[in-house]
Design a protein around this motif. Structure first.
Motif, PDB file in Angstrom:
ATOM      1  N   THR A 157      24.787  -7.808  44.038  1.00 17.55           N
ATOM      2  CA  THR A 157      24.226  -7.811  45.399  1.00 17.55           C
ATOM      3  C   THR A 157      25.044  -8.693  46.343  1.00 17.55           C
ATOM      4  O   THR A 157      25.061  -8.456  47.546  1.00 17.55           O
ATOM      5  CB  THR A 157      22.757  -8.276  45.403  1.00 17.55           C
ATOM      6  OG1 THR A 157      22.685  -9.637  44.948  1.00 17.55           O
ATOM      7  CG2 THR A 157      21.891  -7.388  44.535  1.00 17.55           C
ATOM      8  N   TYR A 170      26.287  -8.197  50.440  1.00 13.82           N
ATOM      9  CA  TYR A 170      26.254  -9.148  51.561  1.00 13.82           C
ATOM     10  C   TYR A 170      27.664  -9.406  52.087  1.00 13.82           C
ATOM     11  O   TYR A 170      27.885  -9.540  53.285  1.00 13.82           O
ATOM     12  CB  TYR A 170      25.576 -10.465  51.135  1.00 13.82           C
ATOM     13  CG  TYR A 170      24.070 -10.312  51.050  1.00 13.82           C
ATOM     14  CD1 TYR A 170      23.276 -10.422  52.187  1.00 13.82           C
ATOM     15  CD2 TYR A 170      23.451 -10.007  49.844  1.00 13.82           C
ATOM     16  CE1 TYR A 170      21.900 -10.245  52.118  1.00 13.82           C
ATOM     17  CE2 TYR A 170      22.079  -9.826  49.765  1.00 13.82           C
ATOM     18  CZ  TYR A 170      21.311  -9.947  50.902  1.00 13.82           C
ATOM     19  OH  TYR A 170      19.949  -9.757  50.849  1.00 13.82           O
ATOM     20  N   ARG A 171      28.620  -9.454  51.172  1.00 12.04           N
ATOM     21  CA  ARG A 171      30.012  -9.653  51.582  1.00 12.04           C
ATOM     22  C   ARG A 171      30.494  -8.495  52.464  1.00 12.04           C
ATOM     23  O   ARG A 171      31.207  -8.696  53.455  1.00 12.04           O
ATOM     24  CB  ARG A 171      30.916  -9.781  50.356  1.00 12.04           C
ATOM     25  CG  ARG A 171      30.818 -11.124  49.666  1.00 12.04           C
ATOM     26  CD  ARG A 171      31.517 -11.121  48.327  1.00 12.04           C
ATOM     27  NE  ARG A 171      31.378 -12.384  47.647  1.00 12.04           N
ATOM     28  CZ  ARG A 171      32.260 -13.398  47.738  1.00 12.04           C
ATOM     29  NH1 ARG A 171      33.373 -13.244  48.438  1.00 12.04           N
ATOM     30  NH2 ARG A 171      32.059 -14.526  47.115  1.00 12.04           N
ATOM     31  N   THR A 212      29.817 -15.067  54.553  1.00 13.86           N
ATOM     32  CA  THR A 212      28.706 -14.307  53.985  1.00 13.86           C
ATOM     33  C   THR A 212      27.402 -15.110  53.959  1.00 13.86           C
ATOM     34  O   THR A 212      26.355 -14.601  54.342  1.00 13.86           O
ATOM     35  CB  THR A 212      29.059 -13.803  52.574  1.00 13.86           C
ATOM     36  OG1 THR A 212      30.251 -13.040  52.659  1.00 13.86           O
ATOM     37  CG2 THR A 212      27.956 -12.934  52.012  1.00 13.86           C
ATOM     38  N   SER A 213      27.490 -16.387  53.536  1.00 14.82           N
ATOM     39  CA  SER A 213      26.232 -17.146  53.462  1.00 14.82           C
ATOM     40  C   SER A 213      25.664 -17.415  54.859  1.00 14.82           C
ATOM     41  O   SER A 213      24.490 -17.723  55.005  1.00 14.82           O
ATOM     42  CB  SER A 213      26.397 -18.429  52.652  1.00 14.82           C
ATOM     43  OG  SER A 213      27.292 -19.307  53.266  1.00 14.82           O
ATOM     44  N   ALA A 221      23.849 -14.067  55.701  1.00 22.48           N
ATOM     45  CA  ALA A 221      22.787 -13.766  54.725  1.00 22.48           C
ATOM     46  C   ALA A 221      21.459 -14.446  55.077  1.00 22.48           C
ATOM     47  O   ALA A 221      20.457 -14.227  54.417  1.00 22.48           O
ATOM     48  CB  ALA A 221      23.233 -14.175  53.319  1.00 22.48           C
ATOM     49  N   ARG A 264      18.937  -8.971  55.366  1.00 23.20           N
ATOM     50  CA  ARG A 264      18.353  -9.021  54.027  1.00 23.20           C
ATOM     51  C   ARG A 264      17.457  -7.819  53.771  1.00 23.20           C
ATOM     52  O   ARG A 264      17.480  -7.234  52.692  1.00 23.20           O
ATOM     53  CB  ARG A 264      17.564 -10.316  53.807  1.00 23.20           C
ATOM     54  CG  ARG A 264      18.357 -11.579  54.062  1.00 23.20           C
ATOM     55  CD  ARG A 264      17.754 -12.766  53.345  1.00 23.20           C
ATOM     56  NE  ARG A 264      17.894 -12.626  51.906  1.00 23.20           N
ATOM     57  CZ  ARG A 264      18.980 -12.932  51.214  1.00 23.20           C
ATOM     58  NH1 ARG A 264      20.027 -13.433  51.816  1.00 23.20           N
ATOM     59  NH2 ARG A 264      19.021 -12.741  49.920  1.00 23.20           N
ATOM     60  N   ARG A 278      20.925 -14.003  44.481  1.00 21.22           N
ATOM     61  CA  ARG A 278      20.288 -15.297  44.720  1.00 21.22           C
ATOM     62  C   ARG A 278      18.766 -15.180  44.715  1.00 21.22           C
ATOM     63  O   ARG A 278      18.072 -16.132  44.442  1.00 21.22           O
ATOM     64  CB  ARG A 278      20.706 -15.845  46.101  1.00 21.22           C
ATOM     65  CG  ARG A 278      22.204 -16.014  46.310  1.00 21.22           C
ATOM     66  CD  ARG A 278      22.748 -17.105  45.422  1.00 21.22           C
ATOM     67  NE  ARG A 278      24.145 -17.431  45.722  1.00 21.22           N
ATOM     68  CZ  ARG A 278      25.175 -16.646  45.429  1.00 21.22           C
ATOM     69  NH1 ARG A 278      24.976 -15.489  44.840  1.00 21.22           N
ATOM     70  NH2 ARG A 278      26.408 -17.028  45.716  1.00 21.22           N
ATOM     71  N   ASP A 279      18.277 -13.983  45.069  1.00 10.17           N
ATOM     72  CA  ASP A 279      16.829 -13.805  45.289  1.00 10.17           C
ATOM     73  C   ASP A 279      16.294 -12.605  44.509  1.00 10.17           C
ATOM     74  O   ASP A 279      15.293 -12.023  44.887  1.00 10.17           O
ATOM     75  CB  ASP A 279      16.592 -13.549  46.780  1.00 10.17           C
ATOM     76  CG  ASP A 279      17.308 -12.297  47.274  1.00 10.17           C
ATOM     77  OD1 ASP A 279      18.291 -11.862  46.620  1.00 10.17           O
ATOM     78  OD2 ASP A 279      16.876 -11.721  48.284  1.00 10.17           O
ATOM     79  N   ARG A 320      27.998 -24.018  50.321  1.00 15.97           N
ATOM     80  CA  ARG A 320      27.421 -22.700  50.077  1.00 15.97           C
ATOM     81  C   ARG A 320      26.048 -22.824  49.382  1.00 15.97           C
ATOM     82  O   ARG A 320      25.095 -22.162  49.741  1.00 15.97           O
ATOM     83  CB  ARG A 320      28.380 -21.865  49.228  1.00 15.97           C
ATOM     84  CG  ARG A 320      28.139 -20.443  49.422  1.00 15.97           C
ATOM     85  CD  ARG A 320      29.165 -19.463  49.655  1.00 15.97           C
ATOM     86  NE  ARG A 320      30.424 -19.469  49.042  1.00 15.97           N
ATOM     87  CZ  ARG A 320      30.774 -18.573  48.114  1.00 15.97           C
ATOM     88  NH1 ARG A 320      29.904 -17.722  47.643  1.00 15.97           N
ATOM     89  NH2 ARG A 320      31.995 -18.530  47.695  1.00 15.97           N
ATOM     90  N   ASP A 352      22.542 -21.534  50.926  1.00 13.85           N
ATOM     91  CA  ASP A 352      21.763 -20.547  50.166  1.00 13.85           C
ATOM     92  C   ASP A 352      20.381 -21.066  49.777  1.00 13.85           C
ATOM     93  O   ASP A 352      19.430 -20.298  49.723  1.00 13.85           O
ATOM     94  CB  ASP A 352      22.532 -20.116  48.904  1.00 13.85           C
ATOM     95  CG  ASP A 352      23.760 -19.270  49.235  1.00 13.85           C
ATOM     96  OD1 ASP A 352      23.869 -18.820  50.392  1.00 13.85           O
ATOM     97  OD2 ASP A 352      24.602 -19.067  48.345  1.00 13.85           O
ATOM     98  N   ARG A 397      17.927 -21.799  53.340  1.00 19.81           N
ATOM     99  CA  ARG A 397      17.585 -20.833  54.390  1.00 19.81           C
ATOM    100  C   ARG A 397      16.092 -20.515  54.310  1.00 19.81           C
ATOM    101  O   ARG A 397      15.452 -20.685  53.271  1.00 19.81           O
ATOM    102  CB  ARG A 397      18.445 -19.573  54.270  1.00 19.81           C
ATOM    103  CG  ARG A 397      18.155 -18.776  53.041  1.00 19.81           C
ATOM    104  CD  ARG A 397      18.953 -17.481  53.011  1.00 19.81           C
ATOM    105  NE  ARG A 397      18.774 -16.861  51.736  1.00 19.81           N
ATOM    106  CZ  ARG A 397      19.758 -16.487  50.922  1.00 19.81           C
ATOM    107  NH1 ARG A 397      21.005 -16.639  51.281  1.00 19.81           N
ATOM    108  NH2 ARG A 397      19.478 -15.939  49.773  1.00 19.81           N
TER     109      ARG A 397
HETATM  110  O1  C5P Z   1      27.507 -13.818  44.690  1.00 16.31           O
HETATM  111  P1  C5P Z   1      28.491 -13.993  45.812  1.00 16.31           P
HETATM  112  O2  C5P Z   1      29.164 -15.326  45.819  1.00 16.31           O
HETATM  113  O3  C5P Z   1      29.440 -12.847  45.942  1.00 16.31           O
HETATM  114  O4  C5P Z   1      27.579 -13.951  47.126  1.00 16.31           O
HETATM  115  C1  C5P Z   1      28.096 -14.228  48.385  1.00 16.31           C
HETATM  116  C2  C5P Z   1      26.992 -14.758  49.295  1.00 16.31           C
HETATM  117  O5  C5P Z   1      26.038 -13.717  49.546  1.00 16.31           O
HETATM  118  C3  C5P Z   1      26.148 -15.907  48.737  1.00 16.31           C
HETATM  119  O6  C5P Z   1      26.734 -17.169  48.980  1.00 16.31           O
HETATM  120  C4  C5P Z   1      24.840 -15.739  49.482  1.00 16.31           C
HETATM  121  O7  C5P Z   1      24.894 -16.359  50.746  1.00 16.31           O
HETATM  122  C5  C5P Z   1      24.746 -14.240  49.720  1.00 16.31           C
HETATM  123  N1  C5P Z   1      23.810 -13.580  48.814  1.00 16.31           N
HETATM  124  C6  C5P Z   1      22.464 -13.609  49.121  1.00 16.31           C
HETATM  125  N2  C5P Z   1      21.577 -12.934  48.339  1.00 16.31           N
HETATM  126  C7  C5P Z   1      21.980 -12.263  47.264  1.00 16.31           C
HETATM  127  C8  C5P Z   1      23.349 -12.242  46.912  1.00 16.31           C
HETATM  128  C9  C5P Z   1      24.246 -12.933  47.705  1.00 16.31           C
HETATM  129  O8  C5P Z   1      22.076 -14.217  50.088  1.00 16.31           O
HETATM  130  N3  C5P Z   1      21.075 -11.597  46.544  1.00 16.31           N
END
Ligand code: C5P
Length: 218
Positions: free
Chosen positions: A32, A36-37, A96-97, A100, A106, A127-128, A177, A181, A184
């Motif tokens: 996931t 977001y990326r 990304t963060s 997000a 979301r 993350r969630d 980061r 995360d 928020r």
């Molecule tokens: O897992 P990854 O480092 O690729 O995720 C990038 C960013 O995407 C995280 O730092 C977070 O801010 C966001 N993210 C999120 N919820 C998720 C997956 C990622 O907010 N389920």
């Protein structure tokens, strides 16, 4: 459907582990963070200020993000274009963060993630996932490791790519980061009450993978 949720902070090894667990179980892997990326990339490409919620929402609303599978690996499509490599750039990760945190972003991705899990056996990392996307997941893992371990792993990855990174900068980035995360307002990073905590600081990849697979049998 059997759903496995793996959550945890940046650099804990979620994607490596989730990929391997999904392969061994014959499930699909859903990254996931990559979604977001891709949303962040759409904003960067449009020259949008990521602190401007209205502009980010308008841009991501139009962005078509899809997960597809090519040669057994997950790829991410942004408006039909494979952006799997581009979304790994540091600049995209950093932004990304920031995007997000917005509810509309979301909401859009959560709908997509729920659909994938409703129709497939999945290992989904993020993350969630255990707290918000798949609260009824069959197995929830909260995968973490110390900041030092996570920074060292990232450092080794970059060195292997021929880069010359500064470990202090990587550590600061990870701490920032994590902070974004977990602080928020909407769906912050936190361990679900019914998630199993796995600290990978002193574990090999194989140990983590077998630990998780063993839990699916319990
Ligand atoms: O897992 P990854 O480092 O690729 O995720 C990038 C960013 O995407 C995280 O730092 C977070 O801010 C966001 N993210 C999120 N919820 C998720 C997956 C990622 O907010 N389920």
């Amino acid at each position: 459907m059997y759903n496995i949720a793996i959550d945890g902070p940046a650099g804990a090894g979620k994607s490596t582990i989730a990929k391997e667990v999904s392969k061994r179980l014959g499930f699909i892997y859903v990254d996931t963070g990559a979604m977001y990326r891709a949303m962040a990339l759409s904003c960067l490409r449009a020259g949008v200020d990521v602190t401007d919620e209205a502009a980010v929402t308008a841009t991501t609303d139009k962005a078509d993000v899809k997960i597809a599978y090519k040669d057994g690996s997950q790829i991410v499509l942004l408006n039909g274009e494979d952006v799997s490599t581009e979304i790994r750039k540091e600049e995209v990760g950093k932004n990304t963060s920031k995007i997000a945190v917005y509810g509309k972003v979301r909401e859009k991705l959560t709908v997509l993630q729920k659909e994938l899990a409703a129709t497939n056996d999945v290992v989904m990392d993020g993350r969630d996932i255990g707290t918000s996307v798949l609260p009824n997941a069959d197995l929830k893992i909260y995968l973490t490791a110390s900041v030092e371990t996570r920074a060292k792993r990232r450092y080794d990855e970059l060195v292997a790519k021929g880069e010359n990174p500064d470990i202090k900068v990587i550590e600061e980035d990870i701490v920032a980061r994590d902070y974004n995360d977990s602080h928020r307002e909407i769906s912050p990073l936190t361990q679900a009450e019914d998630a199993i905590l796995v600290d990978s600081s002193n574990m090999t990849i194989e140990e983590v993978v077998t630990t998780i697979i063993d839990y699916t049998k319990k």
